[in-house]
Scaffold this motif. Sequence first.
Motif, PDB file in Angstrom:
ATOM      1  N   ILE A 180       0.833  -1.402   0.209  1.00 58.35           N
ATOM      2  CA  ILE A 180      -0.057   0.085   0.172  1.00 58.35           C
ATOM      3  C   ILE A 180       1.358   1.626   0.145  1.00 58.35           C
ATOM      4  N   GLU A 181       2.301   1.034   0.745  1.00 52.16           N
ATOM      5  CA  GLU A 181       2.668   2.410   0.416  1.00 52.16           C
ATOM      6  C   GLU A 181       3.217   2.428  -1.348  1.00 52.16           C
ATOM      7  N   ILE A 182       3.405   1.975  -1.972  1.00 53.59           N
ATOM      8  CA  ILE A 182       3.650   1.730  -3.363  1.00 53.59           C
ATOM      9  C   ILE A 182       2.630   2.548  -3.757  1.00 53.59           C
ATOM     10  N   GLU A 183       1.188   1.579  -3.393  1.00 51.78           N
ATOM     11  CA  GLU A 183       0.372   1.988  -3.811  1.00 51.78           C
ATOM     12  C   GLU A 183      -0.517   3.320  -2.989  1.00 51.78           C
ATOM     13  N   ARG A 184       0.449   3.681  -2.611  1.00 53.49           N
ATOM     14  CA  ARG A 184      -0.159   5.644  -2.561  1.00 53.49           C
ATOM     15  C   ARG A 184      -0.127   6.481  -3.461  1.00 53.49           C
ATOM     16  N   LYS A 185       1.669   6.118  -3.105  1.00 51.14           N
ATOM     17  CA  LYS A 185       2.247   7.084  -4.381  1.00 51.14           C
ATOM     18  C   LYS A 185       2.173   7.149  -5.524  1.00 51.14           C
ATOM     19  N   ILE A 186       0.991   6.000  -6.018  1.00 48.42           N
ATOM     20  CA  ILE A 186       0.921   6.148  -7.468  1.00 48.42           C
ATOM     21  C   ILE A 186      -0.705   6.561  -8.039  1.00 48.42           C
ATOM     22  N   PHE A 187      -1.304   5.702  -7.101  1.00 52.86           N
ATOM     23  CA  PHE A 187      -2.889   6.188  -7.542  1.00 52.86           C
ATOM     24  C   PHE A 187      -3.769   6.947  -6.445  1.00 52.86           C
TER      25      PHE A 187
ATOM     26  N   ALA B 185      -6.403   6.559  -6.752  1.00 53.55           N
ATOM     27  CA  ALA B 185      -7.971   6.470  -5.543  1.00 53.55           C
ATOM     28  C   ALA B 185      -7.214   5.193  -5.065  1.00 53.55           C
ATOM     29  N   PRO B 186      -6.264   5.180  -4.264  1.00 53.73           N
ATOM     30  CA  PRO B 186      -5.451   3.969  -3.900  1.00 53.73           C
ATOM     31  C   PRO B 186      -6.597   3.175  -3.267  1.00 53.73           C
ATOM     32  N   TRP B 187      -6.321   1.705  -2.729  1.00 57.48           N
ATOM     33  CA  TRP B 187      -6.376   0.748  -2.500  1.00 57.48           C
ATOM     34  C   TRP B 187      -5.687   0.967  -0.742  1.00 57.48           C
ATOM     35  N   THR B 188      -7.083   0.049   0.104  1.00 61.01           N
ATOM     36  CA  THR B 188      -6.064   0.352   1.850  1.00 61.01           C
ATOM     37  C   THR B 188      -6.119  -0.892   1.710  1.00 61.01           C
TER      38      THR B 188
ATOM     39  N   THR C 178      -6.656  -6.921 -11.343  1.00 61.84           N
ATOM     40  CA  THR C 178      -7.114  -5.863 -11.012  1.00 61.84           C
ATOM     41  C   THR C 178      -5.831  -4.782 -11.035  1.00 61.84           C
ATOM     42  N   ASN C 179      -4.945  -4.677 -10.422  1.00 60.60           N
ATOM     43  CA  ASN C 179      -3.775  -3.877 -11.177  1.00 60.60           C
ATOM     44  C   ASN C 179      -2.574  -4.748 -10.744  1.00 60.60           C
ATOM     45  N   ILE C 180      -1.831  -3.621 -11.227  1.00 58.21           N
ATOM     46  CA  ILE C 180      -0.191  -4.102 -11.249  1.00 58.21           C
ATOM     47  C   ILE C 180       0.353  -2.463 -11.217  1.00 58.21           C
ATOM     48  N   ALA C 181       1.353  -2.214 -11.235  1.00 55.18           N
ATOM     49  CA  ALA C 181       2.205  -1.323 -10.770  1.00 55.18           C
ATOM     50  C   ALA C 181       3.740  -1.850  -9.476  1.00 55.18           C
ATOM     51  N   VAL C 182       4.614  -0.655 -10.304  1.00 54.35           N
ATOM     52  CA  VAL C 182       5.717  -1.156 -10.131  1.00 54.35           C
ATOM     53  C   VAL C 182       6.527   0.310  -9.152  1.00 54.35           C
ATOM     54  N   ASP C 183       7.145   0.127  -8.546  1.00 55.90           N
ATOM     55  CA  ASP C 183       7.696   1.407  -8.137  1.00 55.90           C
ATOM     56  C   ASP C 183       9.001   2.505  -9.004  1.00 55.90           C
ATOM     57  N   GLU C 184       8.356   3.720  -8.544  1.00 53.63           N
ATOM     58  CA  GLU C 184       8.477   4.491 -10.460  1.00 53.63           C
ATOM     59  C   GLU C 184      10.295   4.962 -10.190  1.00 53.63           C
ATOM     60  N   ASN C 185      11.068   4.386  -9.279  1.00 56.90           N
ATOM     61  CA  ASN C 185      12.331   4.245  -9.162  1.00 56.90           C
ATOM     62  C   ASN C 185      12.412   3.186 -10.196  1.00 56.90           C
TER      63      ASN C 185
ATOM     64  N   ASP D 286     -13.075   9.549  -8.895  1.00 56.74           N
ATOM     65  CA  ASP D 286     -11.803  10.386  -8.480  1.00 56.74           C
ATOM     66  C   ASP D 286     -12.360  11.729  -9.563  1.00 56.74           C
ATOM     67  N   THR D 287     -12.218  11.037 -10.711  1.00 57.09           N
ATOM     68  CA  THR D 287     -11.493  12.079 -11.693  1.00 57.09           C
ATOM     69  C   THR D 287     -12.558  12.100 -12.590  1.00 57.09           C
ATOM     70  N   GLY D 288     -13.905  11.371 -12.781  1.00 56.94           N
ATOM     71  CA  GLY D 288     -14.234  11.316 -14.200  1.00 56.94           C
ATOM     72  C   GLY D 288     -13.813  10.881 -15.445  1.00 56.94           C
ATOM     73  N   GLU D 289     -13.170  10.166 -14.834  1.00 55.36           N
ATOM     74  CA  GLU D 289     -12.290   9.809 -16.418  1.00 55.36           C
ATOM     75  C   GLU D 289     -12.971   8.792 -17.327  1.00 55.36           C
ATOM     76  N   ASP D 290     -12.419   8.134 -18.062  1.00 54.51           N
ATOM     77  CA  ASP D 290     -12.964   6.821 -19.227  1.00 54.51           C
ATOM     78  C   ASP D 290     -12.142   6.147 -19.051  1.00 54.51           C
ATOM     79  N   ALA D 291     -12.774   4.445 -18.615  1.00 47.23           N
ATOM     80  CA  ALA D 291     -11.759   3.582 -18.746  1.00 47.23           C
ATOM     81  C   ALA D 291     -11.529   3.184 -20.069  1.00 47.23           C
ATOM     82  N   VAL D 292     -10.204   2.626 -20.717  1.00 51.13           N
ATOM     83  CA  VAL D 292      -9.990   1.749 -21.698  1.00 51.13           C
ATOM     84  C   VAL D 292      -9.927   0.340 -21.444  1.00 51.13           C
ATOM     85  N   VAL D 293     -11.536  -0.507 -22.297  1.00 53.91           N
ATOM     86  CA  VAL D 293     -11.768  -1.831 -21.333  1.00 53.91           C
ATOM     87  C   VAL D 293     -10.148  -2.320 -22.637  1.00 53.91           C
TER      88      VAL D 293
END
Length: 179
Positions: free
Chosen positions: A20-27, A29-32, A80-87, A145-152
């Motif tokens: 969640i530390e990575i999640e919070r930095k990236i998204f 609306a982060p998952w808890t 559901t999600n995939i994320a890599v630390d920015e560094n 959070d932003t009203g942005e469209d999702a691409v499926v």
Amino acid sequence: MKGRKVKILSMCYDDVEDVIEIERKIFPAPWTADVFEEQLNQSDCTSYFVAKIDEKIVGYAGIIFPPVGRYGAGAEGHVTNIAVDENCRRRKIGSLLLLKLIEEAQNRGSRVISLELRKSNMAALNFYKKFGFRIFGLRKNYYSDTGEDAVVMFVDNVSFADYQNRLQIIRDSIGFGEV
Ligand SMILES: CC(C)(COP(=O)(O)OP(=O)(O)OC[C@H]1O[C@@H](n2cnc3c(N)ncnc32)[C@H](O)[C@@H]1OP(=O)(O)O)[C@@H](O)C(=O)NCCC(=O)NCCS
């Protein structure tokens, strides 16, 4: 951290704090932690993984296999999600994670893998296209959070030889997971 071995491991409850530390930095609306723990509780229909360099979590990914879906029970895996630390980006860690999710979908007998991403997320769009995901359509105003469209996006042929060849080319380009 260059030239280091990346390990892809099943996510466990003890990993959630770092995830969640990575999640919070990236998204936006982060998952808890609760959401991740709930997903781990449902391991009969979910699979979650972390990428570790030495003992440090540098990325994570998850997929859910809805018991009821368009294609029948378990036939679809939804990322559901995939994320890599920015560094640590552009070092194939995301690719190793996505390969693991696809492998997991194949092991569970899924034919189709689907996902959504923000329309503006060109890095992820390119990333998924490299794995043969195609655009299926848009979900208007999907992100509250932003009203942005999702691409499926989806791939519908994960067990076909052509698709397996594509994955093998990606695997070969990564070598032994040293990034
Ligand atoms: C998408 C993400 C997971 C990719 O992880 P990564 O480890 O950097 O990706 P890889 O190094 O495995 O990249 C594989 C390929 O994807 C494409 N790609 C990845 N990042 C890209 C970028 N910023 N711009 C263009 N193409 C990109 C490239 O084709 C790349 O291959 P190449 O480096 O040989 O050109 C990462 O950018 C990330 O965590 N983004 C934030 C979270 C996110 O958007 N998640 C997805 C939506 S839920």
